[in-house]
Design a protein around this motif. Structure first.
Motif, PDB file in Angstrom:
ATOM      1  N   ARG A 100       0.833  -1.209   0.000  1.00 58.61           N
ATOM      2  CA  ARG A 100       0.000   0.000   0.000  1.00 58.61           C
ATOM      3  C   ARG A 100       0.868   1.258   0.000  1.00 58.61           C
ATOM      4  O   ARG A 100       0.589   2.195  -0.728  1.00 58.61           O
ATOM      5  N   SER A 109       1.179   3.935  -3.191  1.00 60.94           N
ATOM      6  CA  SER A 109       0.334   5.075  -2.812  1.00 60.94           C
ATOM      7  C   SER A 109       0.399   6.222  -3.818  1.00 60.94           C
ATOM      8  O   SER A 109      -0.464   7.076  -3.839  1.00 60.94           O
ATOM      9  N   GLU A 119      -8.912   0.158   5.670  1.00 60.42           N
ATOM     10  CA  GLU A 119      -9.332   0.311   4.279  1.00 60.42           C
ATOM     11  C   GLU A 119      -8.309   1.155   3.543  1.00 60.42           C
ATOM     12  O   GLU A 119      -7.776   2.115   4.091  1.00 60.42           O
ATOM     13  N   ASP A 120      -8.056   0.791   2.280  1.00 61.72           N
ATOM     14  CA  ASP A 120      -7.066   1.510   1.468  1.00 61.72           C
ATOM     15  C   ASP A 120      -7.309   3.018   1.493  1.00 61.72           C
ATOM     16  O   ASP A 120      -6.392   3.802   1.713  1.00 61.72           O
ATOM     17  N   GLN A 121      -8.562   3.398   1.290  1.00 63.04           N
ATOM     18  CA  GLN A 121      -8.906   4.818   1.215  1.00 63.04           C
ATOM     19  C   GLN A 121      -8.532   5.547   2.504  1.00 63.04           C
ATOM     20  O   GLN A 121      -7.984   6.653   2.477  1.00 63.04           O
ATOM     21  N   GLU A 122      -8.825   4.921   3.622  1.00 59.29           N
ATOM     22  CA  GLU A 122      -8.524   5.498   4.937  1.00 59.29           C
ATOM     23  C   GLU A 122      -7.013   5.654   5.109  1.00 59.29           C
ATOM     24  O   GLU A 122      -6.519   6.688   5.569  1.00 59.29           O
ATOM     25  N   TYR A 171      -4.688   5.873   2.698  1.00 58.90           N
ATOM     26  CA  TYR A 171      -4.166   6.882   1.770  1.00 58.90           C
ATOM     27  C   TYR A 171      -4.500   8.300   2.217  1.00 58.90           C
ATOM     28  O   TYR A 171      -3.690   9.206   2.087  1.00 58.90           O
ATOM     29  N   LYS A 172      -5.694   8.488   2.768  1.00 57.14           N
ATOM     30  CA  LYS A 172      -6.089   9.807   3.254  1.00 57.14           C
ATOM     31  C   LYS A 172      -5.138  10.230   4.386  1.00 57.14           C
ATOM     32  O   LYS A 172      -4.618  11.337   4.407  1.00 57.14           O
TER      33      LYS A 172
END
Length: 124
Positions: A21, A25, A109-112, A114-115
């Protein structure tokens, strides 16, 4: 400037997931080292300049909290993010005490992820 990241998790699968990840990124992040326990992580910090640590909080022998305290002694400016499968308020309180930058719950979660990485990159 590239941001050097240290990944610490006693579970190989989680460590590999994190590594992929972070590398994928698209951010200016470099996985400088990975470690499967706090002792190896501290050794890595003595050898590399580390800007950001993503660490599991529950590990055998040396907890993520203990490791983070020692990591801050080596490099006071390092940003630390704890990842835990435990919604244990005691851990969260300890994380706050040592100025952790974030606290993520597994499964992340990936989105979390990356944020949070984006926000930390901006801060660093």
């Amino acid at each position: 400037m590239e941001i050097n990241v240290l990944l610490v998790d006693d579970e190989a699968v989680d460590l590999e997931w994190l590594r992929r990840r972070v590398q994928g990124s698209g951010m200016n992040l470099q996985v400088a080292a990975t470690a499967n326990n706090g002792f190896n992580a501290l050794k890595a910090m003595e050898q590399e300049r580390i800007d950001l640590i993503l660490s599991d909080i529950r590990m055998p022998i040396m907890s993520g909290i203990e490791f983070a305290r020692k990591a801050k002694e080596i490099q006071p400016s390092v940003k630390i993010v704890f990842i835990s499968g435990h919604e244990d308020f005691e851990y969260a309180k300890e994380a706050i005490k040592i100025s952790a930058s974030a606290y993520l719950l597994k499964p992340v979660e990936d989105q979390e992820l990356y944020k949070m990485l984006g926000e930390l990159c901006a801060a660093i």
